[in-house]
Write a protein that holds these residues in place. Structure first.
Motif, short mmCIF file in Angstrom:
data_model
loop_
_atom_site.label_atom_id
_atom_site.label_comp_id
_atom_site.label_asym_id
_atom_site.label_seq_id
_atom_site.Cartn_x
_atom_site.Cartn_y
_atom_site.Cartn_z
N ASN A 98 0.68 -1.39 -0.06
CA ASN A 98 0.07 0.11 -0.06
C ASN A 98 0.82 1.30 0.05
O ASN A 98 0.54 1.96 0.80
CB ASN A 98 -0.79 -0.06 1.19
N TYR A 99 1.82 1.35 -1.10
CA TYR A 99 2.77 2.47 -0.72
C TYR A 99 2.30 3.62 -1.00
O TYR A 99 2.74 4.64 -0.05
CB TYR A 99 3.81 2.34 -1.80
N MET A 100 1.60 4.12 -1.81
CA MET A 100 0.95 5.47 -1.93
C MET A 100 0.21 6.03 -0.74
O MET A 100 0.61 7.08 -0.23
CB MET A 100 0.06 5.58 -3.16
N GLY A 101 -0.57 5.00 -0.05
CA GLY A 101 -1.43 5.36 0.91
C GLY A 101 -0.65 5.47 2.27
O GLY A 101 -0.62 6.43 3.07
N SER A 102 0.22 4.58 2.28
CA SER A 102 1.35 4.41 3.56
C SER A 102 2.04 5.75 3.62
O SER A 102 2.68 6.38 4.45
CB SER A 102 1.88 3.08 3.49
N ALA A 103 2.97 6.02 2.10
CA ALA A 103 3.82 7.02 2.15
C ALA A 103 3.06 8.48 2.34
O ALA A 103 3.61 9.45 3.16
CB ALA A 103 4.19 7.37 0.85
N ALA A 104 1.81 8.77 2.14
CA ALA A 104 1.27 9.76 2.63
C ALA A 104 0.90 9.95 4.02
O ALA A 104 0.93 10.97 4.52
CB ALA A 104 -0.21 9.92 1.75
N MET A 105 0.40 8.80 4.60
CA MET A 105 0.34 8.93 5.84
C MET A 105 1.56 8.99 6.79
O MET A 105 1.47 9.47 7.88
CB MET A 105 -0.60 7.54 6.34
N ALA A 106 2.47 8.49 6.25
CA ALA A 106 3.83 8.47 7.12
C ALA A 106 4.51 10.02 6.96
O ALA A 106 4.83 10.58 7.94
CB ALA A 106 5.07 7.67 6.29
N VAL A 107 4.19 10.84 5.94
CA VAL A 107 4.57 12.12 5.76
C VAL A 107 3.75 12.88 6.82
O VAL A 107 4.45 13.75 7.56
CB VAL A 107 4.18 12.76 4.60
N ILE A 108 2.66 12.75 6.95
CA ILE A 108 1.73 13.23 8.03
C ILE A 108 2.28 12.96 9.37
O ILE A 108 2.58 13.97 10.32
CB ILE A 108 0.32 13.10 7.86
#
Length: 95
Positions: free
Chosen positions: A14-24
């Motif tokens: 789930n790279y796209m969602g995980s990366a977005a949540m990780a930034v936040i």
């Protein structure tokens, strides 16, 4: 399978969602760590700690924006989170 490998597999799928949540998440955690560091003053040791936190968060965010390999991104996010938690604990125990 180890916890690290399991977590990385979930992150990778789930790279796209995980990366977005990780930034936040890691940006907020880095901001909290900066707050705890600066609560103890603005001397040289606090500025060094603040620099480490800021650089860790910047490297994690930059790795996502630069579209580096998923494993590198994951490792930098984990490093940023662990450093932020370490400095929060360090500075909250000193107070």
């Amino acid at each position: 399978m180890t916890l690290y490998q399991t977590t990385f597999d979930i992150f990778n799928r789930n790279y796209m969602g995980s990366a977005a949540m990780a930034v936040i998440g890691q940006s907020c955690l880095g901001g909290a760590a900066a707050m705890y560091v600066l609560a103890n003053g603005t001397s040289i040791p606090q500025m060094i700690q603040l620099g480490i936190i800021v650089l860790a968060c910047v490297f994690a965010n930059t790795s996502i924006l630069a579209q580096m390999k998923h494993k590198v991104v994951f490792n930098l996010i984990m490093l940023s989170a662990f450093l932020s938690l370490f400095f929060i604990l360090l500075n909250s125990l000193i107070l």
